[in-house]
Enzyme design. Sequence first.
Site, PDB file in Angstrom:
ATOM      1  N   TYR A 131      73.405  34.420 -11.064  1.00 39.54           N
ATOM      2  CA  TYR A 131      74.261  33.916  -9.865  1.00 39.54           C
ATOM      3  C   TYR A 131      75.204  35.028  -9.009  1.00 39.54           C
ATOM      4  CZ  TYR A 131      78.640  32.142  -7.713  1.00 39.54           C
ATOM      5  OH  TYR A 131      79.908  31.712  -7.188  1.00 39.54           O
TER       6      TYR A 131
ATOM      7  N   HIS B   6      72.942  37.706  -7.380  1.00 34.41           N
ATOM      8  CA  HIS B   6      72.004  37.204  -6.475  1.00 34.41           C
ATOM      9  C   HIS B   6      72.650  37.974  -5.004  1.00 34.41           C
ATOM     10  CE1 HIS B   6      70.336  34.366  -3.449  1.00 34.41           C
ATOM     11  NE2 HIS B   6      69.271  34.251  -4.621  1.00 34.41           N
TER      12      HIS B   6
END
Length: 154
Positions: free
Chosen positions: A77, A80
């Site tokens: 995450y 990303h």
Amino acid sequence: MAESTGAVKHVLLAKFKDPVTSEQIDELIKGYASLVDLIEPMKSFHWGTDVSAENLHQGFTHVFESTFDSVEGIAEYVAHPAHVEFANRFIPSLEKVIVVDYKPTKVEENTLRSRFALDSPLGAQIVTGDLMATTWESWIGYHVPVNGIHFNAV
């Protein structure tokens, strides 16, 4: 206490800069929430504002919590592109930020109930934490006020 398994929580406490308006904060929150649909490891997102009567927030007014399946999911995450783009808009609006990642640990109710209870002002008995290194047999029947809260050994 049960060993923590499964989900990992990512918690961000935010203190926004004074010139940031509530409309700008609302837009940032929408952007943060949209990451759930863009980043697969991010399973859920919740947010809220401080409502504590204790006034110990030190200016941190907003809390953002995301859930992931693993620590590796949080790493994915963070790297990303959608998160990086959002963070480049979000971070400059903050005066201070605290981020904590943790694995929730479930406290077994029977253990707590056998250790210690808290009497609430409404007369209900609320089960709460464990005082370590205490011989509970010697506390049975004692009523101990601590910072205005009354504890009873049970």
